[in-house]
Motif scaffolding. Structure first.
Motif, short mmCIF file in Angstrom:
data_model
loop_
_atom_site.label_atom_id
_atom_site.label_comp_id
_atom_site.label_asym_id
_atom_site.label_seq_id
_atom_site.Cartn_x
_atom_site.Cartn_y
_atom_site.Cartn_z
N LYS A 283 0.28 2.35 -7.97
CA LYS A 283 0.65 1.93 -6.63
C LYS A 283 1.65 2.93 -6.05
O LYS A 283 2.52 3.43 -6.74
CB LYS A 283 1.28 0.54 -6.64
CG LYS A 283 0.32 -0.59 -6.97
CD LYS A 283 1.02 -1.93 -6.80
CE LYS A 283 0.07 -3.09 -7.08
NZ LYS A 283 0.72 -4.39 -6.83
N ASN A 284 1.50 3.19 -4.74
CA ASN A 284 2.43 4.07 -4.05
C ASN A 284 2.44 3.66 -2.58
O ASN A 284 1.61 4.10 -1.79
CB ASN A 284 2.02 5.54 -4.21
CG ASN A 284 3.07 6.49 -3.66
OD1 ASN A 284 3.74 6.22 -2.68
ND2 ASN A 284 3.21 7.64 -4.31
N GLU A 285 3.38 2.80 -2.24
CA GLU A 285 3.42 2.26 -0.89
C GLU A 285 3.69 3.33 0.15
O GLU A 285 3.20 3.26 1.28
CB GLU A 285 4.48 1.16 -0.80
CG GLU A 285 4.48 0.41 0.52
CD GLU A 285 5.40 -0.79 0.51
OE1 GLU A 285 5.59 -1.38 1.59
OE2 GLU A 285 5.94 -1.11 -0.57
N GLY A 286 4.46 4.37 -0.23
CA GLY A 286 4.75 5.43 0.72
C GLY A 286 3.53 6.28 1.04
O GLY A 286 3.24 6.59 2.19
N LEU A 287 2.78 6.65 0.00
CA LEU A 287 1.59 7.49 0.19
C LEU A 287 0.39 6.69 0.66
O LEU A 287 -0.43 7.19 1.44
CB LEU A 287 1.26 8.20 -1.13
CG LEU A 287 0.06 9.16 -1.12
CD1 LEU A 287 0.31 10.31 -0.13
CD2 LEU A 287 -0.19 9.70 -2.53
N HIS A 288 0.29 5.46 0.20
CA HIS A 288 -0.88 4.63 0.51
C HIS A 288 -0.42 3.32 1.15
O HIS A 288 -0.72 2.23 0.65
CB HIS A 288 -1.69 4.35 -0.76
CG HIS A 288 -2.14 5.59 -1.47
ND1 HIS A 288 -3.02 6.49 -0.93
CD2 HIS A 288 -1.82 6.07 -2.71
CE1 HIS A 288 -3.24 7.47 -1.78
NE2 HIS A 288 -2.52 7.25 -2.87
N SER A 289 0.29 3.43 2.25
CA SER A 289 0.84 2.23 2.89
C SER A 289 -0.26 1.30 3.37
O SER A 289 -0.04 0.10 3.51
CB SER A 289 1.74 2.63 4.07
OG SER A 289 1.01 3.38 5.03
N ASN A 290 -1.43 1.84 3.64
CA ASN A 290 -2.52 0.99 4.12
C ASN A 290 -3.30 0.32 3.00
O ASN A 290 -4.24 -0.42 3.25
CB ASN A 290 -3.48 1.83 4.97
CG ASN A 290 -2.78 2.39 6.19
OD1 ASN A 290 -1.93 1.73 6.77
ND2 ASN A 290 -3.13 3.60 6.57
N CYS A 291 -2.91 0.62 1.77
CA CYS A 291 -3.51 -0.05 0.62
C CYS A 291 -2.40 -0.29 -0.40
O CYS A 291 -2.53 -0.01 -1.58
CB CYS A 291 -4.63 0.81 0.02
SG CYS A 291 -5.89 -0.08 -0.92
N ALA A 292 -1.28 -0.82 0.09
CA ALA A 292 -0.05 -0.90 -0.71
C ALA A 292 -0.21 -1.82 -1.91
O ALA A 292 0.45 -1.63 -2.94
CB ALA A 292 1.11 -1.37 0.16
#
Length: 326
Positions: A283-292
């Motif tokens: 998980k990487n909310e910063g890089l993949h905020s649209n799939c957090a």
């Protein structure tokens, strides 16, 4: 509710289409490009990608003269000769049975002509559209649980006996779901109750995990097993929750004034869900905020060797989904 649109309902008419996440789906379930801005798309592992259109929505609504389409895949590879890649003569692309290694940058160049009506002069225009596609999978659920029991004293063998019996009961309760109790522990503490004297209580903690020995047998040879294991762990959670609710019910309805010295403390049951990602995902909310909330495939330069929730940095990794650092 997740910010990215879940398209399984929209694309249900397409055979084999799974769940994808992006922000630029049309009403027909197509994904259009944007000049100068890569479109991020998340495709569930072993499912089909959405339909990528080698146009922006503005061009798609107008006539286009002599259009040609050139798709280039990850690592600058021309997308030909791959049974998983389907490109139509109108420039639409779909990737079937998406795998970790298919993640990356997909680029399409649209070439078309503008013709001056009065002179028939032709000018060729080229536009480039970038799509960043990432494989993802749902996290594996497990549950941290905690309960408390009263006891006569913090010394003596009965505390350990209760602890072992309780673990065995819980394991038997969920064994048919291929779930089990792991990392059990307990400590005894003295507790001061308002308007009462000190009492002794066992603080018991454990984790409920969906990977008991033989758990793969519940997958029925499915390529992915998150749906099955997550369904089973939810049932296990509900059974354990009901078990402790019944302990409280029995305490209040089957005992009069004589209460056993060791009994469940009502309202002490606590449960917290913990997400884990399979190796090669994180998980990487910063890089993949649209799939957090997704476990997204580790990008080049990162890896994940275990069931953690993050991808670690490793500059020598050049592929998606790495599980080790060379």
């Amino acid at each position: 509710m997740r910010a990215w649109v879940l398209l399984s309902a929209v694309l249900s008419y397409l055979a084999g289409v799974g769940r994808q996440r992006t922000s630029l789906f049309s009403r027909k379930g197509f994904v259009y490009g944007t000049v100068g801005h890569p479109v991020k798309i998340y495709v569930e592992l072993h499912q089909n990608s959405p339909i990528l259109v080698c146009m922006d929505m503005n061009h798609a609504s107008k006539e286009t003269v002599d259009p040609t389409f050139l798709w280039i895949g990850p690592n600058e590879n021309t997308l030909t000769g791959n049974s998983r890649i389907n490109i139509t003569n109108t420039g639409k692309l779909i990737v079937k049975d998406f795998l970790e290694g298919l993640s990356g940058l997909y680029t399409c160049t649209l070439s078309y002509k503008i013709i001056k009506a009065e002179t028939q002069e032709e000018n060729t225009i080229k536009k480039r559209y970038d799509f960043m596609i990432f494989a993802y999978r749902e996290p594996d659920y497990s549950y941290h649980m905690a309960v408390r029991f009263t006891t006569k004293s913090c010394a003596g063998r009965y505390n350990g006996l209760l602890f072992r019996v309780l673990k065995k009961i819980l394991d038997n309760l969920i064994s048919d779901l291929s779930c089990h109790v792991i990392e059990p522990s307990y400590k005894c503490h003295s507790v001061k109750i308002p308007d009462h004297d000190f009492i002794y209580e066992l603080f018991i903690a454990f984790q409920v995990n969906p990977f008991a020995p033989g758990w793969k047998s519940v997958c029925h040879e499915s390529a992915d097993c998150e749906d099955t294991t997550n369904h089973n762990i939810l049932k296990a959670r509900d059974r354990i929750e009901e078990f402790f609710w019944r302990q409280a019910f029995i305490l209040y309805h089957h005992f009069n004034k004589t209460v056993p010295a060791m009994h469940f403390v009502d309202h002490s049951f606590q449960v917290i869900r913990v997400d884990n990602c399979r190796p090669g995902f994180g998980k990487n909310e910063g890089l993949h905020s649209n799939c957090a909330t997704c476990c997204v495939v580790c990008s080049p330069g990162t890896f994940s060797p275990d069931v953690n929730v993050t991808c670690q940095i490793c500059v020598s990794v050049h592929a998606y989904g790495a599980t080790s650092c060379p």
